[in-house]
Scaffold this active site. Structure first.
Site, PDB file in Angstrom:
ATOM      1  CB  SER A 120      -0.898   0.001   1.244  1.00  0.00           C
ATOM      2  OG  SER A 120      -1.592   1.226   1.374  1.00  0.00           O
ATOM      3  CE1 TYR A 142      -7.362   3.207  -1.080  1.00  0.00           C
ATOM      4  CE2 TYR A 142      -5.227   3.559  -0.033  1.00  0.00           C
ATOM      5  CZ  TYR A 142      -6.429   2.881  -0.111  1.00  0.00           C
ATOM      6  OH  TYR A 142      -6.693   1.864   0.766  1.00  0.00           O
ATOM      7  CB  SER A 293     -12.173  -5.950  -3.998  1.00  0.00           C
ATOM      8  OG  SER A 293     -11.954  -5.411  -2.718  1.00  0.00           O
ATOM      9  CG  HIS A 295     -11.582  -0.997   0.673  1.00  0.00           C
ATOM     10  ND1 HIS A 295     -10.905  -0.256  -0.260  1.00  0.00           N
ATOM     11  CD2 HIS A 295     -10.860  -0.879   1.811  1.00  0.00           C
ATOM     12  CE1 HIS A 295      -9.836   0.293   0.295  1.00  0.00           C
ATOM     13  NE2 HIS A 295      -9.790  -0.080   1.559  1.00  0.00           N
TER      14      HIS A 295
END
Length: 428
Positions: A120, A142, A293, A295
């Protein structure tokens, strides 16, 4: 070398091996301070989607053979051009303060089990540190900051040696949890430690792990640091996300194109797809893969379990792009069910975080070994010799299980008009 017995070196040492993800979770619960554990298990609002992610797998059955099983079986596959020893990848998760080694320990475990590490950009360890472990690393981003910032972060990932990019867009920052949200401090300083001491002092094993390394939980995001600047806090990263306008499909296409130019064509995955029309749009703009997904139940509560929407999406785009799935994977049989319904592989999040909390790098490896063993057992029972041989015919799926949201109503998909759709349920 110290002559002290092991129990004096680590007075909380226990048999490190565990036989299931459920045991890893229980050990993590006992070891971690309540706010830290609460952050791992929390989902948005009433937690309906978190629960359904797991419960949906229990609705799918299997019918094993009594004889004729294969003596040798393979769990290996290939995902986005990389050979992996099992169809289980590490999903990118934010700041991993459950263990002082954090994402570096996870990456080492992934490398030792020959699978892909997802990192991430909210991680507590830098992409340079993680890639240095030798793990096959996909960097996750993101849509935060302006386009120049996005490009700078892509370039850093490429320079560090990341072999792919994951764009995560399935997050509406839904914070209203019916049971209350666990407290996460902006930073860990003396005042924070004093204030949270009553919750932390009762977890001596966790304190000891950090104390022996001379570290305190790091709540900064080094991968978001500007060139020559300081890393923002976790909440600083949140603020950047919250103040960035949401991306359009044109933005996603631009993101994919920029990564292709920067990386020389390395894979690009779009994470967070749970509708057929979004899957079709992703295919049309040229992504290499999607992750089906929700999340982990931290987007809009009431979103169907990822496994429920998987097959309809695979039926529409699975022959054009690779499809992986994440959400609710706890057992090897869950992995086999997802692959049988069309996924190339699955990604795990909470499962490996519990392993990390329970026993560091070895705990993450233990989780992967547990899943591999469960996959192998399922393959044996089904009478197949490879994970590639499982199909929907190996499963017992109840009528109405699959949910197809966003199926285009006009026949063929019309590019850039995903609004021309409606949700429908289809039988199992």
């Amino acid at each position: 070398m110290s002559n002290k017995p092991e129990w004096l070196k680590n007075p909380w040492k226990q048999n490190p091996w565990f036989e299931s993800v459920a045991v890893a979770q229980e050990r993590a619960r006992k070891r971690l301070p309540a706010p830290v554990y609460g952050a791992l298990v929390a989902g948005s609002e009433r937690g309906q989607t978190v629960g359904d992610n797991q419960a949906a797998f229990a609705e799918i059955g299997m019918a094993p053979h009594v004889a004729g099983q294969q003596a040798e079986r393979s769990t290996a596959t290939r995902v986005l051009g990389h050979d992996v020893s099992l169809p289980v990848l590490i999903s990118p998760t934010g700041v991993q303060a459950v263990h002082p080694d954090g994402e570096v320990a996870v990456a080492r475990a992934a490398a030792s089990r020959s699978t892909i590490m997802g990192l991430s950009n909210f991680a507590s360890k830098s992409v340079e540190e993680v890639v240095a472990t030798g793990a096959t690393t996909f960097f996750q981003m993101y849509w935060t900051g302006n386009r120049d910032v996005v490009v700078q972060r892509m370039q850093r990932a490429q320079d560090a040696g990341a072999v792919g990019l994951i764009a995560t867009l399935d997050w509406s920052f839904s914070m209203g949890r019916d049971w209350g949200s666990p407290e996460i401090p902006e930073k860990v300083d003396l005042a924070t430690m004093v204030r949270m001491a009553p919750q932390v002092v009762t977890k001596p094993r966790w304190l000891w792990e950090f104390g022996r390394t001379g570290q305190i939980p790091d709540l900064t995001a080094p991968n978001l640091a500007p060139p020559g600047g300081e890393a923002p806090t976790f909440f600083g990263a949140y603020y950047e996300w919250m103040t960035t306008p949401p991306p359009s499909w044109d933005d996603v296409a631009w993101m994919r194109e920029q990564w292709a130019q920067i990386s020389g064509g390395k894979p690009f995955m779009l994470k967070g797809v749970c509708r057929v029309d979004d899957a079709l749009m992703a295919r049309d703009i040229g992504v290499d893969a999607i992750s089906v997904s929700n999340h982990g139940g931290n987007n809009i509560d009431g979103t169907p379990a990822a496994i429920r929407v998987l097959k309809p999406i695979c039926d529409h785009v699975g022959s054009d792009i690779e499809v992986v799935m994440d959400g609710g994977i706890r057992r090897g049989s869950d992995v086999v069910k997802a692959v049988a319904l069309g996924a190339r592989a699955v990604m795990i999040g909470r499962a490996y975080l519990w392993g990390l909390a329970a026993n560091g790098e070895q705990g993450v490896g233990n989780v992967l070994d547990v899943l591999r063993s469960g996959i192998d057992s399922a393959l044996m029972g089904l009478g197949v010799s490879s994970i590639h041989e499982v199909t929907p015919e190996h499963l017992l799926v109840p009528e109405g299980f699959h949910v197809a949201a966003g199926v285009p109503t006009g026949g063929s998909h019309v590019a850039r008009k995903p609004e021309a759709s409606q949700p429908v349920a289809v039988g199992g």
